[in-house]
Design a protein around this motif. Structure first.
Motif, PDB file in Angstrom:
ATOM      1  N   ARG A  13      32.917  22.746  24.396  1.00 14.22           N
ATOM      2  CA  ARG A  13      34.281  23.126  24.946  1.00 14.22           C
ATOM      3  C   ARG A  13      35.422  22.415  24.368  1.00 14.22           C
ATOM      4  NH1 ARG A  13      34.942  21.467  31.019  1.00 14.22           N
ATOM      5  NH2 ARG A  13      36.750  22.484  30.882  1.00 14.22           N
ATOM      6  N   ASP A  14      36.361  22.912  24.047  1.00 12.34           N
ATOM      7  CA  ASP A  14      37.598  22.190  23.664  1.00 12.34           C
ATOM      8  C   ASP A  14      37.898  21.092  24.223  1.00 12.34           C
ATOM      9  OD1 ASP A  14      37.704  23.995  21.388  1.00 12.34           O
ATOM     10  OD2 ASP A  14      39.552  24.848  22.053  1.00 12.34           O
ATOM     11  N   LEU A  15      37.934  20.789  25.459  1.00 16.90           N
ATOM     12  CA  LEU A  15      38.207  19.506  26.338  1.00 16.90           C
ATOM     13  C   LEU A  15      37.295  18.532  25.748  1.00 16.90           C
ATOM     14  CD1 LEU A  15      39.965  18.610  28.883  1.00 16.90           C
ATOM     15  CD2 LEU A  15      37.666  18.819  29.882  1.00 16.90           C
ATOM     16  N   LYS A  16      35.931  18.650  25.222  1.00 18.91           N
ATOM     17  CA  LYS A  16      35.288  17.577  24.989  1.00 18.91           C
ATOM     18  C   LYS A  16      35.598  17.304  23.384  1.00 18.91           C
ATOM     19  CE  LYS A  16      33.780  16.982  28.841  1.00 18.91           C
ATOM     20  NZ  LYS A  16      34.016  15.613  29.524  1.00 18.91           N
ATOM     21  N   GLY A  17      36.158  18.275  22.665  1.00 18.64           N
ATOM     22  CA  GLY A  17      36.566  17.887  21.189  1.00 18.64           C
ATOM     23  C   GLY A  17      35.508  18.164  20.009  1.00 18.64           C
ATOM     24  N   PRO A  18      34.503  19.245  20.382  1.00 20.67           N
ATOM     25  CA  PRO A  18      33.812  19.556  19.374  1.00 20.67           C
ATOM     26  C   PRO A  18      34.525  19.992  17.719  1.00 20.67           C
ATOM     27  CG  PRO A  18      33.029  20.610  21.082  1.00 20.67           C
ATOM     28  CD  PRO A  18      34.463  19.999  21.392  1.00 20.67           C
ATOM     29  N   ASP A  19      35.772  20.647  18.106  1.00 19.30           N
ATOM     30  CA  ASP A  19      36.569  20.976  16.981  1.00 19.30           C
ATOM     31  C   ASP A  19      37.361  20.039  16.490  1.00 19.30           C
ATOM     32  OD1 ASP A  19      38.013  20.687  19.383  1.00 19.30           O
ATOM     33  OD2 ASP A  19      39.887  21.551  18.749  1.00 19.30           O
ATOM     34  N   LEU A  20      37.321  18.927  16.940  1.00 26.27           N
ATOM     35  CA  LEU A  20      38.196  17.741  16.335  1.00 26.27           C
ATOM     36  C   LEU A  20      36.975  17.060  15.657  1.00 26.27           C
ATOM     37  CD1 LEU A  20      40.186  15.976  19.194  1.00 26.27           C
ATOM     38  CD2 LEU A  20      40.891  17.329  17.479  1.00 26.27           C
ATOM     39  N   GLN A  80      32.480  11.822  -0.938  1.00 26.36           N
ATOM     40  CA  GLN A  80      30.941  12.092  -0.899  1.00 26.36           C
ATOM     41  C   GLN A  80      30.468  13.172   0.289  1.00 26.36           C
ATOM     42  OE1 GLN A  80      30.012   7.866   0.144  1.00 26.36           O
ATOM     43  NE2 GLN A  80      28.937   8.840   1.694  1.00 26.36           N
ATOM     44  N   ARG A  81      29.414  13.938   0.335  1.00 28.56           N
ATOM     45  CA  ARG A  81      28.975  14.867   1.243  1.00 28.56           C
ATOM     46  C   ARG A  81      28.378  13.876   2.582  1.00 28.56           C
ATOM     47  NH1 ARG A  81      27.554  20.063  -0.790  1.00 28.56           N
ATOM     48  NH2 ARG A  81      25.649  20.064   0.310  1.00 28.56           N
ATOM     49  N   LEU A  82      28.590  14.290   3.606  1.00 27.50           N
ATOM     50  CA  LEU A  82      27.862  13.699   4.634  1.00 27.50           C
ATOM     51  C   LEU A  82      27.111  14.850   5.269  1.00 27.50           C
ATOM     52  CD1 LEU A  82      31.304  12.060   6.269  1.00 27.50           C
ATOM     53  CD2 LEU A  82      29.411  11.015   4.959  1.00 27.50           C
ATOM     54  N   SER A  83      26.389  14.361   6.202  1.00 25.39           N
ATOM     55  CA  SER A  83      25.769  15.282   7.333  1.00 25.39           C
ATOM     56  C   SER A  83      25.871  15.089   8.917  1.00 25.39           C
ATOM     57  CB  SER A  83      24.230  15.049   7.024  1.00 25.39           C
ATOM     58  OG  SER A  83      23.683  13.518   7.105  1.00 25.39           O
ATOM     59  N   ALA A  84      25.509  16.016   9.732  1.00 23.66           N
ATOM     60  CA  ALA A  84      25.953  15.915  11.146  1.00 23.66           C
ATOM     61  C   ALA A  84      25.118  16.630  11.713  1.00 23.66           C
ATOM     62  CB  ALA A  84      27.479  15.862  11.448  1.00 23.66           C
ATOM     63  N   VAL A  85      24.895  16.421  13.081  1.00 20.77           N
ATOM     64  CA  VAL A  85      24.054  17.183  13.998  1.00 20.77           C
ATOM     65  C   VAL A  85      25.000  17.102  15.262  1.00 20.77           C
ATOM     66  CG1 VAL A  85      22.052  17.335  15.594  1.00 20.77           C
ATOM     67  CG2 VAL A  85      21.932  16.361  13.150  1.00 20.77           C
ATOM     68  N   MET A  86      24.999  18.540  15.482  1.00 23.08           N
ATOM     69  CA  MET A  86      25.869  18.861  16.950  1.00 23.08           C
ATOM     70  C   MET A  86      24.986  19.406  18.019  1.00 23.08           C
ATOM     71  SD  MET A  86      29.376  20.307  15.194  1.00 23.08           S
ATOM     72  CE  MET A  86      30.283  20.054  17.089  1.00 23.08           C
ATOM     73  N   VAL A  87      24.885  18.643  19.107  1.00 19.77           N
ATOM     74  CA  VAL A  87      23.947  18.853  20.234  1.00 19.77           C
ATOM     75  C   VAL A  87      24.670  19.466  21.373  1.00 19.77           C
ATOM     76  CG1 VAL A  87      22.041  18.011  21.522  1.00 19.77           C
ATOM     77  CG2 VAL A  87      22.154  17.629  19.149  1.00 19.77           C
ATOM     78  N   GLY A  88      24.126  20.510  22.099  1.00 15.06           N
ATOM     79  CA  GLY A  88      25.121  21.081  23.176  1.00 15.06           C
ATOM     80  C   GLY A  88      24.853  22.594  23.237  1.00 15.06           C
ATOM     81  N   ALA A  89      25.685  23.018  24.305  1.00 13.44           N
ATOM     82  CA  ALA A  89      25.832  24.310  24.656  1.00 13.44           C
ATOM     83  C   ALA A  89      27.115  24.729  25.218  1.00 13.44           C
ATOM     84  CB  ALA A  89      24.697  24.946  25.469  1.00 13.44           C
ATOM     85  N   GLY A  90      27.567  25.974  25.197  1.00 10.59           N
ATOM     86  CA  GLY A  90      28.833  26.280  25.885  1.00 10.59           C
ATOM     87  C   GLY A  90      29.272  27.588  25.378  1.00 10.59           C
ATOM     88  N   GLU A  91      30.317  27.916  26.329  1.00 12.98           N
ATOM     89  CA  GLU A  91      30.928  29.315  25.950  1.00 12.98           C
ATOM     90  C   GLU A  91      31.699  29.192  24.543  1.00 12.98           C
ATOM     91  OE1 GLU A  91      34.944  28.573  28.623  1.00 12.98           O
ATOM     92  OE2 GLU A  91      33.445  29.385  29.560  1.00 12.98           O
ATOM     93  N   GLY A 128      27.225  16.762  23.542  1.00  8.21           N
ATOM     94  CA  GLY A 128      28.075  16.992  24.731  1.00  8.21           C
ATOM     95  C   GLY A 128      28.192  18.523  24.949  1.00  8.21           C
ATOM     96  N   MET A 129      29.166  18.914  25.977  1.00 10.46           N
ATOM     97  CA  MET A 129      29.371  20.408  26.017  1.00 10.46           C
ATOM     98  C   MET A 129      30.107  21.135  25.107  1.00 10.46           C
ATOM     99  SD  MET A 129      30.222  20.241  30.030  1.00 10.46           S
ATOM    100  CE  MET A 129      30.600  22.043  30.167  1.00 10.46           C
ATOM    101  N   ARG A 132      24.515  20.690  11.449  1.00 11.63           N
ATOM    102  CA  ARG A 132      23.339  21.468  11.910  1.00 11.63           C
ATOM    103  C   ARG A 132      23.677  21.590  13.661  1.00 11.63           C
ATOM    104  NH1 ARG A 132      17.494  19.306  12.674  1.00 11.63           N
ATOM    105  NH2 ARG A 132      18.561  17.357  12.245  1.00 11.63           N
ATOM    106  N   PHE A 133      23.481  22.652  14.187  1.00 11.89           N
ATOM    107  CA  PHE A 133      23.671  22.966  15.525  1.00 11.89           C
ATOM    108  C   PHE A 133      22.410  22.963  16.332  1.00 11.89           C
ATOM    109  CE2 PHE A 133      27.738  24.379  13.806  1.00 11.89           C
ATOM    110  CZ  PHE A 133      28.660  24.064  14.886  1.00 11.89           C
ATOM    111  N   LEU A 134      22.219  22.212  17.362  1.00  7.37           N
ATOM    112  CA  LEU A 134      20.856  22.055  18.076  1.00  7.37           C
ATOM    113  C   LEU A 134      21.070  22.373  19.641  1.00  7.37           C
ATOM    114  CD1 LEU A 134      19.025  19.023  16.332  1.00  7.37           C
ATOM    115  CD2 LEU A 134      18.434  21.560  16.033  1.00  7.37           C
ATOM    116  N   PRO A 135      20.404  22.911  20.315  1.00  5.05           N
ATOM    117  CA  PRO A 135      20.512  23.010  21.824  1.00  5.05           C
ATOM    118  C   PRO A 135      20.323  21.883  22.414  1.00  5.05           C
ATOM    119  CG  PRO A 135      18.133  23.748  21.162  1.00  5.05           C
ATOM    120  CD  PRO A 135      18.930  23.256  19.909  1.00  5.05           C
ATOM    121  N   PRO A 136      20.853  21.594  23.639  1.00  4.54           N
ATOM    122  CA  PRO A 136      20.801  20.624  24.848  1.00  4.54           C
ATOM    123  C   PRO A 136      19.274  19.915  24.665  1.00  4.54           C
ATOM    124  CG  PRO A 136      21.835  22.225  25.743  1.00  4.54           C
ATOM    125  CD  PRO A 136      21.327  22.890  24.494  1.00  4.54           C
TER     126      PRO A 136
END
Length: 376
Positions: A211-218, A232-243, A208-209, A262-266
């Motif tokens: 920005r805080d409204l969409k909750g990436p920080d949460l 235990q260790r987990l793994s995640a991917v965060m896909v999106g772009a924004g300011e 998603g976008m 891991r961060f990936l573009p849209p």
């Protein structure tokens, strides 16, 4: 007015759910024989959005017209509005459909100006959340809702994407004095096909976008807490772009999670779904998010916050819904990952989803609203 229409969709930001909604509508409207065009901001979006515009350009008889549009109200709005008005005037639309706060204001203002020059233009507005996200007790909120009340007289029809959005409008703006219709977002038939996960799929996905409204920080905070709870260790991917993307990347570094998040573009949602076993939508506010519909249609288990129209998709009592709070999201991550097969059984029934959230149903109901507005 009968037969084929000249339709212009006006919106500011060509990213996220609004852009997805407009793409689906234009596809259906072109297939129905209408002449369709788009007017939107030229300063928002990246390579992914440019590829989408390239795919659309040849289909739209009225073309894709992009011009700078400010996100917030300011002096630059005058120049931006004049440029947009001249573009729309040249397109000679029968229908102007504004999406989001800025697109809605432009569509109704320009449509009214065209009416002064004896052009019968139908003016429709889909908030998609937009200014309705503001707190009605703040000065900004009071200003926007006063503007919305005044703009109603320049509107022929309001199109709401969720009952939550319609209730919010009534509470914050007032009872609409004009026709208003609830039309759920819809998916194409091909999207109701399962997406298998990749062999190296991560545990969790945010898409998603940024920005805080969409909750990436949460999402990031909940990820860290879920690791602690599970031991235990987990793994995640965060896909999106924004300011706000650099701030989230810095937070992941600060928490020592850079080797696991891991961060990936849209990218297309269905491509992203293959990257993880469990999708998380941690939004603080929504209207009727496409990403929730797309995830469920793809057969993916998910956690979502009980905000906006999301409970209308799941059912208000669904155990997959949580508060927009890092502790609550972390607890649901732990529960789901402990037995993902059992958790997947909690998702809504696919047959019901298809019947309520089909793109063909959405397009037909919106077309009906267009013709009714044109007859006014």
């Amino acid at each position: 007015m009968a037969g084929k229409l000249r339709i212009v969709h006006c919106f500011r930001s060509p990213v996220g759910g609004i852009f997805r909604h407009v793409r689906d509508l234009t596809d259906a409207q072109v297939a129905a024989g209408h002449s369709v065009g788009i007017v939107c901001d030229s300063t928002t979006g990246g390579e992914y959005e440019e590829r989408l515009f390239d795919q659309m350009q040849g289909k739209l008889a009225l073309g894709v017209q992009r011009t700078p549009m400010q996100r917030h109200i300011g002096p630059g709005d005058l120049a931006s509005a004049w440029r947009s008005y001249r573009i729309i005037k040249e397109l000679q639309p029968d229908v102007i459909h504004g999406h989001g706060a800025k697109g809605g204001a432009y569509a109704r203002l320009f449509g009214s100006l065209l009416r002064v020059s004896r052009s019968r233009v139908a003016r429709l507005y889909s908030p998609h959340g937009g200014s309705l996200h503001y707190d009605e007790n703040t000065l900004t909120g009071k200003l926007f809702f006063a503007l919305e009340r005044n703009m109603a007289r320049f509107t022929d029809c309001l199109l709401f994407v969720s009952d939550y959005e319609r209730r919010t409008y009534r509470r914050k703006v007032g009872e609409p004095p004009i026709p208003n219709v609830l039309v759920y977002n819809g998916l194409r038939a091909a999207e109701f096909e399962p997406v298998p996960e990749a062999a190296d799929a991560a545990d969790l996905l945010y898409i998603g976008m940024m920005r805080d409204l969409k909750g990436p920080d949460l999402f990031i905070d909940a990820f860290a807490r879920a690791e602690t709870a599970l031991g235990q260790r987990l793994s995640a991917v965060m896909v999106g772009a924004g300011e706000d993307l650099p701030r989230y990347e810095a937070e992941v570094e600060r928490l020592g999670l850079a080797d696991r998040i891991r961060f990936l573009p849209p990218m297309p949602a269905r491509a992203a779904f293959a990257l993880a076993r469990l999708v998380v939508v941690p939004s603080r506010a929504e209207a009727m998010p496409y990403i929730v519909l797309e995830t469920l249609a793809a057969g993916k288990p998910m956690i979502a916050t009980a905000v906006g129209g999301i409970p209308e998709i799941f059912g208000s009592g669904s155990p997959a819904l949580v508060n927009a709070d890092a502790d609550a999201i972390a607890g649901k991550m732990r529960e789901a990952l402990s037995d993902l097969a059992a958790y997947k059984n909690l998702m809504p029934d696919m047959t019901t989803l298809k019947a309520r959230f089909g793109a063909d149903v959405m397009a037909a109901e919106i077309e009906q609203a267009y013709f009714a507005a044109c007859r006014k």
